[in-house]
Design an enzyme around this catalytic site. Structure first.
Site, PDB file in Angstrom:
ATOM      1  N   LYS A  79       0.849  -1.189   0.000  1.00 50.52           N
ATOM      2  CA  LYS A  79       0.000   0.000   0.000  1.00 50.52           C
ATOM      3  C   LYS A  79       0.886   1.241   0.000  1.00 50.52           C
ATOM      4  O   LYS A  79       1.907   1.289   0.705  1.00 50.52           O
ATOM      5  CB  LYS A  79      -0.892  -0.034   1.242  1.00 50.52           C
ATOM      6  CG  LYS A  79      -1.893   1.098   1.376  1.00 50.52           C
ATOM      7  CD  LYS A  79      -2.736   0.887   2.626  1.00 50.52           C
ATOM      8  CE  LYS A  79      -3.809   1.923   2.810  1.00 50.52           C
ATOM      9  NZ  LYS A  79      -4.663   1.639   3.988  1.00 50.52           N
ATOM     10  N   SER A 154      -9.359   1.662   3.274  1.00 44.63           N
ATOM     11  CA  SER A 154      -8.535   2.443   2.375  1.00 44.63           C
ATOM     12  C   SER A 154      -7.496   1.635   1.599  1.00 44.63           C
ATOM     13  O   SER A 154      -6.793   2.182   0.747  1.00 44.63           O
ATOM     14  CB  SER A 154      -7.796   3.518   3.191  1.00 44.63           C
ATOM     15  OG  SER A 154      -6.958   2.926   4.176  1.00 44.63           O
ATOM     16  N   SER A 178      -9.711  -1.031   7.221  1.00 43.94           N
ATOM     17  CA  SER A 178      -9.174  -0.784   5.887  1.00 43.94           C
ATOM     18  C   SER A 178      -8.454  -1.948   5.236  1.00 43.94           C
ATOM     19  O   SER A 178      -8.086  -1.867   4.066  1.00 43.94           O
ATOM     20  CB  SER A 178      -8.242   0.429   5.919  1.00 43.94           C
ATOM     21  OG  SER A 178      -8.970   1.606   6.135  1.00 43.94           O
TER      22      SER A 178
END
Length: 474
Positions: A79, A154, A178
């Site tokens: 990420k 996210s 997330s």
């Protein structure tokens, strides 16, 4: 990796070690797939040259008998909230759009030492502050099962990439769901470890007392292998000190018959879309056939817990962003800016009161788990809504989509317990549903054991999105 990119890390690792598969061939296949699926907008940066160099190095080492372990030569992504030395790391923001760190995050270093190959940095909600992955600076990430739907956030780019076979796995972060939310929406496995299990050094914080780092993968075993590589003490993150790291991969085959599991059955957890409720009830029946004892329980004061989580998260986030809120407010997206400004107005007294409530709820949840090894619920009470959709109808009334999406996951961040989402079905539109399994403090092995037993008894994790998903292309 197969033509569809759906092989597991465990299978790939065996083939790489036996030299039946070349890391170079594997990486080239992944890079080609990433190029083919640019419509997903899953990556902010693709590290093609680095990946080729690391794959060639892995091939030389394996050929020379210097096999590092099950991640050696495996293509993974990170990420873009996780620092990578010499590689652009944006945190999903305009403010850091050209930021190039001079250090690696702890998890990046540990994956490199395990021999993993970095293929790129995945897309995220701006500064990880949201659950849709609709990023105002880099565009929305699209769900591989339907391009007009969100992947969740996210860590939405990570989940979309894993689901579409753009690498074997990814590392995400989780402050209110997330990792687990996008795992549920994209039909993959997402494991949020217990608080303090994985170092957050070099990971841009959202809220430091709620943040977790963990893997997204196609199988529970793969998630366990990744957790084994990234877990452990790190003096640069004091929350990790003093722990002993279990053999997470061994937990995959651990017996689960006779274990007692609490089914979260309070009003907040009962409210779910009919297809999600049906999939969850079917999952409960599967667990019963595996010999687990299921009994209904209520999460203690869920509305108080939700309020406390928000009241802790928002001022922590605002304090982190104080320099840029003052100097560069115009460089935030409107949604993120509004949340950060709300956090500024939460008082110290309110924050401390929320932390006191948090402590009480932690004790009550620990007591709930004293006679049970885990708690289960739907990961998310709905399937993936459309990109840009702000409300959903649930329980006969219109509700804010963001609040609904995170209602069952954010509570677990508040109490810092390990939790996993595994695929447990699909709705009538072919969108995935996730099952959340929550364990005792730092008892990831029990969570992994139950999830793996469920996975072996079902075939949901074997389903793959179409090569070209229906919906609107970017």
């Amino acid at each position: 990796m197969s033509a569809r990119g759906d092989a597991s890390i465990a299978d790939l690792g065996r083939r790489l070690r036996a030299r039946e598969l070349s890391p170079v061939t594997l990486v080239e296949d992944v890079l080609a797939r990433i190029e083919q699926r640019r419509d997903l907008n899953a990556f902010l940066t693709v590290t093609a040259d680095l990946a080729r160099a690391q794959a060639a190095e892995a091939e030389r080492e394996i050929s020379a008998g210097r096999y590092r372990g099950p991640l050696h030569g495996i293509p993974v992504s990170l990420k873009d909230l996780i620092d990578t030395r010499g590689i652009r790391t944006t945190y999903g923001s305009r403010i850091f759009a050209e930021h190039v760190p001079d250090r690696d995050a702890a998890v990046a270093t540990r994956l490199r030492h395990a021999g993993a190959v970095l293929i790129g940095k995945t897309a995220l909600h701006e500064f990880a502050y949201g659950v849709t992955n609709n990023n105002p600076h880099f565009g929305p990430t699209r769900n591989p099962w339907a391009l007009d739907r969100i992947p969740g956030g996210s860590s939405g780019g990570a989940a979309a990439a894993v689901a579409a076979g753009l690498g074997a796995a990814s590392i995400g972060t989780d402050t209110g769901g997330s990792i687990r939310i996008p795992a549920a929406f994209c039909g993959v496995v997402g494991l949020k470890p217990g608080y303090g299990r994985v170092s957050r050094h070099g990971v841009f914080p959202l809220a430091w007392t709620l943040d977790h780092v963990g893997p997204l993968a196609r199988t529970v075993e793969d998630a366990a292998l990744l957790l084994g590589a990234i877990a452990g003490p790190d003096p640069r993150d004091p929350t990790t000190l003093g722990q002993r790291v279990p053999d997470f991969a061994a937990a995959v085959r651990r017996p689960v018959d006779g274990l007692c599991v609490g089914v979260l059955d309070d009003p907040l957890h009962r409210e779910a879309a009919p297809a999600v409720r049906a999939a969850f009830e079917e999952a409960c029946e599967v667990l019963r056939t595996l010999g687990l004892r299921l009994e209904p329980v209520a999460f203690p004061r869920p509305e108080d817990a939700r309020t406390a989580q928000l009241t802790v998260m928002m001022p922590e986030a605002a304090s982190i962003h104080e320099p840029w809120l003052d100097a560069r407010p115009e460089d935030y997206g409107p949604g993120t800016l509004a949340l950060l400004r709300q956090g500024v107005f939460i008082t110290a007294a309110q924050y401390l009161r929320a932390q006191k409530v948090r402590g009480l709820i932690v004790d009550e949840v620990d007591a709930l788990l004293a006679s049970r090894v885990a708690l289960i619920s739907p990961t998310v009470p709905i399937t993936a809504p459309a990109i840009g959709q702000e409300t959903v109808t649930l329980g006969g009334r219109s509700q804010d989509a963001r609040g609904v999406i995170s209602r069952a996951t954010r509570l677990i961040n508040l109490v810092g317990l390990p939790a996993i989402s595994v695929p447990c079905g699909f709705d009538g539109e072919g969108l995935p549903v996730g099952l959340q399994i929550v364990g005792r403090r730092l008892d990831e092995p029990s969570v992994i054991a139950i999830a793996a037993a469920y996975e072996r008894a079902t075939a949901w994790h074997q389903r793959r999105p179409p090569e070209a998903a229906p919906g609107t292309s970017s």
